[in-house]
Design an enzyme around this catalytic site. Sequence first.
Site, PDB file in Angstrom:
ATOM      1  CB  SER A 141      -0.535 -32.899 -55.464  1.00  0.00           C
ATOM      2  OG  SER A 141      -1.335 -31.886 -55.329  1.00  0.00           O
ATOM      3  CD  GLU A 235      -4.054 -37.301 -49.570  1.00  0.00           C
ATOM      4  OE1 GLU A 235      -4.145 -36.315 -50.503  1.00  0.00           O
ATOM      5  OE2 GLU A 235      -3.146 -38.031 -49.399  1.00  0.00           O
ATOM      6  CG  HIS A 265      -2.046 -33.418 -50.601  1.00  0.00           C
ATOM      7  ND1 HIS A 265      -2.833 -34.119 -51.559  1.00  0.00           N
ATOM      8  CD2 HIS A 265      -1.199 -32.385 -51.253  1.00  0.00           C
ATOM      9  CE1 HIS A 265      -2.384 -33.626 -52.631  1.00  0.00           C
ATOM     10  NE2 HIS A 265      -1.473 -32.682 -52.760  1.00  0.00           N
TER      11      HIS A 265
END
Length: 297
Positions: A141, A235, A265
């Site tokens: 991320s 996602e 995710h």
Amino acid sequence: MADEIEDLKALFTAKPRPTSWAERRQRMDEICAIDPPPDDIVFSPATIGAMQAEWSLGPGSDARRVLLYFHGGGYCSGSITSHRGMVGRVGRDAAIRTLAIAYRLAPEAPYPAALEDALAAWRFLRDQGYAPGSIAIGGDSAGGNLTLALMLRLRAMGEALPAAAWLVSPWLDLRMTGKTLDSKAAIDPLISRDYLTGLAAAFLAGHDPGDPVVSPLYADLAGLPPVLIQVGSSETLLDDAVRGAAALGAAEVRTTLEIWPRMIHAWMLWSERLTAGRAASDHAARWLRAAFGEARG
């Protein structure tokens, strides 16, 4: 596998979403570290200036090679604790050491604090005697964003780059122009456009979200080492990963993109519960072993 992911999604919705930064950070540590890390991995604390860090080493691993890891959490949450199991597992399976860092978080420490801390961690490893070819960098991320940002900073300073980079569900476009932010909104249980908007505002503190320094999707990516990108098909950030792989490939960077069906995710955080989490971790470990082998050769 379908039941596994649905059970996990139910976990995320069992409690209301927290609102304050402190509550968000506590909740992320709780939900991401819901299962303990594998018990055959040794974790040991370290400090880099005022920054906390943590080594991991599995049985039989080569401590002369290391994965420097940056946790996710939108630059505003996440910790060594939240990502301990994921990082330790991949390091153990790749037969290498890992170093995870607790970089400063926004909004208390907005851009460029995290990048400064990432550079300090790189300097620490170099001072410890690790050659660039013995270091891989990775993150999920926002940590994927930070991974590319650090390599671009090193390249700009004319320094040697690491052997490889591993990105999981990377957030690469803080302008948030990816189409899957909307097309996957109904099936992503974790990441929404509104959520990312708040995180970006806290991190950027007025900085231009289109600046390649904070949105590596728009950077000149030429000259970077091999990159592995892993992302789930469910996602909202799927498009960031796909466009990132395309941009890297267009810049002549050897890039491997894996899109895992039905995964969410940073699903490898829950490898104890997800067959696909363990499989994706194994893919990443084998890829890292190969990348280190090529760097040595």
